[in-house]
Scaffold this motif. Structure first.
Motif, PDB file in Angstrom:
ATOM      1  N   GLY A   1     -24.698 -55.235 106.639  1.00 63.44           N
ATOM      2  CA  GLY A   1     -24.776 -55.230 105.176  1.00 63.44           C
ATOM      3  C   GLY A   1     -26.167 -55.330 104.589  1.00 63.44           C
ATOM      4  N   ALA A   2     -27.207 -55.227 105.437  1.00 63.36           N
ATOM      5  CA  ALA A   2     -28.571 -55.249 104.867  1.00 63.36           C
ATOM      6  C   ALA A   2     -28.852 -53.914 104.186  1.00 63.36           C
ATOM      7  CB  ALA A   2     -29.593 -55.461 105.995  1.00 63.36           C
ATOM      8  N   LYS A   3     -29.793 -53.950 103.247  1.00 71.16           N
ATOM      9  CA  LYS A   3     -30.310 -52.711 102.656  1.00 71.16           C
ATOM     10  C   LYS A   3     -31.307 -52.190 103.683  1.00 71.16           C
ATOM     11  CE  LYS A   3     -30.519 -50.956  98.518  1.00 71.16           C
ATOM     12  NZ  LYS A   3     -29.432 -50.107  97.976  1.00 71.16           N
ATOM     13  N   VAL A   4     -31.087 -50.987 104.217  1.00 68.67           N
ATOM     14  CA  VAL A   4     -31.927 -50.456 105.306  1.00 68.67           C
ATOM     15  C   VAL A   4     -32.931 -49.459 104.739  1.00 68.67           C
ATOM     16  CG1 VAL A   4     -31.926 -49.196 107.491  1.00 68.67           C
ATOM     17  CG2 VAL A   4     -30.079 -50.817 106.972  1.00 68.67           C
ATOM     18  N   VAL A   5     -34.210 -49.725 104.992  1.00 67.72           N
ATOM     19  CA  VAL A   5     -35.289 -48.864 104.512  1.00 67.72           C
ATOM     20  C   VAL A   5     -36.074 -48.343 105.705  1.00 67.72           C
ATOM     21  CG1 VAL A   5     -37.393 -48.739 103.111  1.00 67.72           C
ATOM     22  CG2 VAL A   5     -35.509 -50.251 102.415  1.00 67.72           C
ATOM     23  N   GLU A   6     -36.116 -47.001 105.848  1.00 69.65           N
ATOM     24  CA  GLU A   6     -36.912 -46.404 106.931  1.00 69.65           C
ATOM     25  C   GLU A   6     -38.211 -45.865 106.347  1.00 69.65           C
ATOM     26  OE1 GLU A   6     -35.442 -42.806 108.921  1.00 69.65           O
ATOM     27  OE2 GLU A   6     -36.357 -43.513 110.795  1.00 69.65           O
ATOM     28  N   ILE A   7     -39.327 -46.147 107.018  1.00 63.83           N
ATOM     29  CA  ILE A   7     -40.631 -45.582 106.634  1.00 63.83           C
ATOM     30  C   ILE A   7     -41.159 -44.837 107.852  1.00 63.83           C
ATOM     31  CG2 ILE A   7     -43.001 -46.089 105.908  1.00 63.83           C
ATOM     32  CD1 ILE A   7     -41.922 -48.656 104.588  1.00 63.83           C
ATOM     33  N   ASN A   8     -41.302 -43.514 107.713  1.00 58.05           N
ATOM     34  CA  ASN A   8     -41.738 -42.684 108.840  1.00 58.05           C
ATOM     35  C   ASN A   8     -42.271 -41.381 108.283  1.00 58.05           C
ATOM     36  OD1 ASN A   8     -41.758 -41.055 111.291  1.00 58.05           O
ATOM     37  ND2 ASN A   8     -40.515 -42.696 112.192  1.00 58.05           N
ATOM     38  N   LEU A   9     -43.068 -40.677 109.117  1.00 55.77           N
ATOM     39  CA  LEU A   9     -43.570 -39.361 108.682  1.00 55.77           C
ATOM     40  C   LEU A   9     -42.442 -38.349 108.635  1.00 55.77           C
ATOM     41  CD1 LEU A   9     -46.825 -39.014 110.851  1.00 55.77           C
ATOM     42  CD2 LEU A   9     -46.617 -39.863 108.496  1.00 55.77           C
ATOM     43  N   GLU A  10     -41.404 -38.616 109.473  1.00 55.86           N
ATOM     44  CA  GLU A  10     -40.325 -37.635 109.598  1.00 55.86           C
ATOM     45  C   GLU A  10     -39.005 -38.361 109.777  1.00 55.86           C
ATOM     46  OE1 GLU A  10     -41.830 -35.746 113.090  1.00 55.86           O
ATOM     47  OE2 GLU A  10     -41.188 -37.379 114.404  1.00 55.86           O
ATOM     48  N   GLU A  11     -37.909 -37.592 109.745  1.00 50.55           N
ATOM     49  CA  GLU A  11     -36.601 -38.200 109.968  1.00 50.55           C
ATOM     50  C   GLU A  11     -36.475 -38.558 111.456  1.00 50.55           C
ATOM     51  OE1 GLU A  11     -34.056 -36.635 106.266  1.00 50.55           O
ATOM     52  OE2 GLU A  11     -33.337 -36.100 108.260  1.00 50.55           O
ATOM     53  N   THR A  12     -35.622 -39.523 111.717  1.00 45.08           N
ATOM     54  CA  THR A  12     -35.378 -39.948 113.101  1.00 45.08           C
ATOM     55  C   THR A  12     -33.871 -40.163 113.248  1.00 45.08           C
ATOM     56  OG1 THR A  12     -35.336 -42.327 112.680  1.00 45.08           O
ATOM     57  CG2 THR A  12     -37.525 -41.303 112.913  1.00 45.08           C
ATOM     58  N   PRO A  13     -33.390 -40.486 114.454  1.00 43.05           N
ATOM     59  CA  PRO A  13     -31.952 -40.774 114.588  1.00 43.05           C
ATOM     60  C   PRO A  13     -31.515 -41.942 113.695  1.00 43.05           C
ATOM     61  CG  PRO A  13     -32.942 -40.446 116.749  1.00 43.05           C
ATOM     62  CD  PRO A  13     -34.066 -40.421 115.749  1.00 43.05           C
ATOM     63  N   ALA A  14     -32.474 -42.827 113.338  1.00 43.39           N
ATOM     64  CA  ALA A  14     -32.092 -43.979 112.505  1.00 43.39           C
ATOM     65  C   ALA A  14     -31.921 -43.589 111.032  1.00 43.39           C
ATOM     66  CB  ALA A  14     -33.142 -45.087 112.627  1.00 43.39           C
ATOM     67  N   THR A  15     -32.407 -42.413 110.647  1.00 41.23           N
ATOM     68  CA  THR A  15     -32.311 -42.008 109.240  1.00 41.23           C
ATOM     69  C   THR A  15     -30.855 -42.014 108.768  1.00 41.23           C
ATOM     70  OG1 THR A  15     -34.252 -40.613 109.617  1.00 41.23           O
ATOM     71  CG2 THR A  15     -33.045 -40.256 107.557  1.00 41.23           C
ATOM     72  N   GLU A  16     -29.944 -41.760 109.703  1.00 42.00           N
ATOM     73  CA  GLU A  16     -28.519 -41.696 109.316  1.00 42.00           C
ATOM     74  C   GLU A  16     -28.002 -43.054 108.839  1.00 42.00           C
ATOM     75  OE1 GLU A  16     -26.792 -40.477 113.124  1.00 42.00           O
ATOM     76  OE2 GLU A  16     -25.822 -42.433 113.291  1.00 42.00           O
ATOM     77  N   VAL A  17     -28.650 -44.153 109.237  1.00 44.22           N
ATOM     78  CA  VAL A  17     -28.165 -45.470 108.775  1.00 44.22           C
ATOM     79  C   VAL A  17     -29.086 -46.074 107.715  1.00 44.22           C
ATOM     80  CG1 VAL A  17     -26.846 -46.072 110.837  1.00 44.22           C
ATOM     81  CG2 VAL A  17     -29.289 -46.623 110.736  1.00 44.22           C
ATOM     82  N   ALA A  18     -30.088 -45.302 107.274  1.00 42.98           N
ATOM     83  CA  ALA A  18     -30.995 -45.840 106.242  1.00 42.98           C
ATOM     84  C   ALA A  18     -30.416 -45.579 104.860  1.00 42.98           C
ATOM     85  CB  ALA A  18     -32.368 -45.175 106.365  1.00 42.98           C
ATOM     86  N   HIS A  19     -30.449 -46.619 103.984  1.00 44.50           N
ATOM     87  CA  HIS A  19     -30.084 -46.383 102.580  1.00 44.50           C
ATOM     88  C   HIS A  19     -31.225 -45.634 101.895  1.00 44.50           C
ATOM     89  CE1 HIS A  19     -27.583 -50.012 103.509  1.00 44.50           C
ATOM     90  NE2 HIS A  19     -26.700 -49.295 102.845  1.00 44.50           N
ATOM     91  N   ILE A  20     -32.451 -46.022 102.258  1.00 42.55           N
ATOM     92  CA  ILE A  20     -33.635 -45.413 101.641  1.00 42.55           C
ATOM     93  C   ILE A  20     -34.548 -44.928 102.763  1.00 42.55           C
ATOM     94  CG2 ILE A  20     -35.698 -45.863 100.227  1.00 42.55           C
ATOM     95  CD1 ILE A  20     -34.116 -48.055  98.770  1.00 42.55           C
ATOM     96  N   SER A  21     -34.983 -43.676 102.692  1.00 41.28           N
ATOM     97  CA  SER A  21     -35.895 -43.124 103.693  1.00 41.28           C
ATOM     98  C   SER A  21     -37.164 -42.695 102.971  1.00 41.28           C
ATOM     99  CB  SER A  21     -35.240 -41.912 104.372  1.00 41.28           C
ATOM    100  OG  SER A  21     -36.205 -41.215 105.132  1.00 41.28           O
ATOM    101  N   LEU A  22     -38.264 -43.408 103.247  1.00 41.09           N
ATOM    102  CA  LEU A  22     -39.546 -43.105 102.594  1.00 41.09           C
ATOM    103  C   LEU A  22     -40.386 -42.317 103.585  1.00 41.09           C
ATOM    104  CD1 LEU A  22     -40.240 -46.635 101.017  1.00 41.09           C
ATOM    105  CD2 LEU A  22     -39.181 -44.628  99.912  1.00 41.09           C
TER     106      LEU A  22
END
Ligand code: BV8
Ligand code: ZN
Length: 239
Positions: A206-227
């Motif tokens: 239930g955490a708000k998931v924020v991904e920060i990366n130059l590109e998408e990754t396999p984890a992007t599918e579980v990120a609420h926000i992808s920067l």
């Protein structure tokens, strides 16, 4: 991106519980080559060949040549604004746990407090045959590092492929992620397990998931926000 950053700032205003997982990408702007990028260490040599017990047993000289090259590269590097921003983020949180896959200790150099080093660190060395160990932080090693006590081979204090992570460390990381209101996954290709699994755990818990990366990754599918962008540029914008 603007509204996503505002969303994150709104959560930060509530003094949330924060957990962070970092990978090689957060050190890239310090000049540390990432593992799987075009400038990757592992170009031409597979990770499993080098960072594994059988790789070392087959060719200890070759593996130490690679680790000494990396130690050389890491010796003079400094934390970048991404590392510094995480130190300041810690002050905004009611609780803060930094979990890293990195072995360079730049988070500690930047001033981050308790850092869970899932994959150990390149600086400590330990003997393959006795319990000698020493933290040779930013110290050059001979081509054939031997134990001063028993003359056995020394090995770097990292976790190799196929090796278990340091005892209890995943339980600590898992607990912090499950308790978090906000989970950042920063600068990792999210392919190495069990580290990458923390992103799925965060999402399920239930955490708000924020991904920060130059590109998408396999984890992007579980990120609420992808920067998408450089962590050294994005993280300071959150503060
Ligand atoms: C274990 C230390 C069990 C050594 C490392 C098949 C499927 C799933 C899993 C497995 C499998 N086969 C085997 C496994 C398990 C294996 C694994 O996950 N393999 C993968 C490759 C498939 N895992 C293990 O073996 C682990 N142990 O499972 O043990 C066990 C249990 C009980 C008893 C016995 C055994 C151990 C894994 C640890 C391996 N050691 N490192 C060393 O450093 O020499 S892993 C290595 O990869 C580093 O630690 C690194 O941190 C890690 C992950 O890489 P990243 O950090 O993500 O770096 P990468 O270059 O890949 O990506 C960089 C990212 O940054 C990119 O996305 C890029 O876009 C981004 N980026 C770049 N610049 C920036 C940026 N982002 C933002 N800003 C920028 N400026
Ligand atoms: Zn020894």
């Amino acid at each position: 991106m603007k509204d996503s950053i505002d969303d994150i700032k709104a959560i930060l205003a509530l003094r949330p519980k924060i957990a962070v997982l970092t990978g090689a990408g957060i050190s890239a702007e310090s000049g540390v080559p990432t593992f799987r990028g075009s400038d990757g260490y592992w170009k031409g040599k597979s990770a499993e060949d080098l960072a594994s017990m059988q790789g070392f047993s087959q060719d200890p000289h070759g593996v130490w040549e690679w680790y000494n090259l990396r130690r050389q590269k890491l010796k003079d590097i400094k934390p970048n604004p991404g590392h510094d921003a995480l130190v300041r983020l810690e002050e905004l949180a009611s609780s803060f746990t930094l979990v890293t896959q990195n072995v360079d200790r730049l988070h500690q150099q930047a001033g981050s407090g308790q850092v869970l080093e899932l994959h150990g660190s390149i600086w400590p060395v330990r003997c393959m045959d006795c319990d000698y160990q020493e933290d040779r932080f930013q110290v050059d090693l001979p081509a054939e590092p031997r134990c001063p006590d028993c003359k056995g081979w020394l090995r770097p204090g990292v976790v190799w492929f196929g090796e278990a992570l340091p005892f209890g460390i995943m339980e600590k990381a898992d607990h912090a992620v499950r308790m978090a209101d906000l989970f950042f996954i920063i600068g990792t290709s999210a392919v190495v397990w069990p580290a990458a699994g923390l992103a799925w755990t965060a999402r399920e818990a239930g955490a708000k998931v924020v991904e920060i990366n130059l590109e998408e990754t396999p984890a992007t599918e579980v990120a609420h926000i992808s920067l998408l962008g450089k962590s050294g540029e994005i993280l300071p914008q959150l503060l």
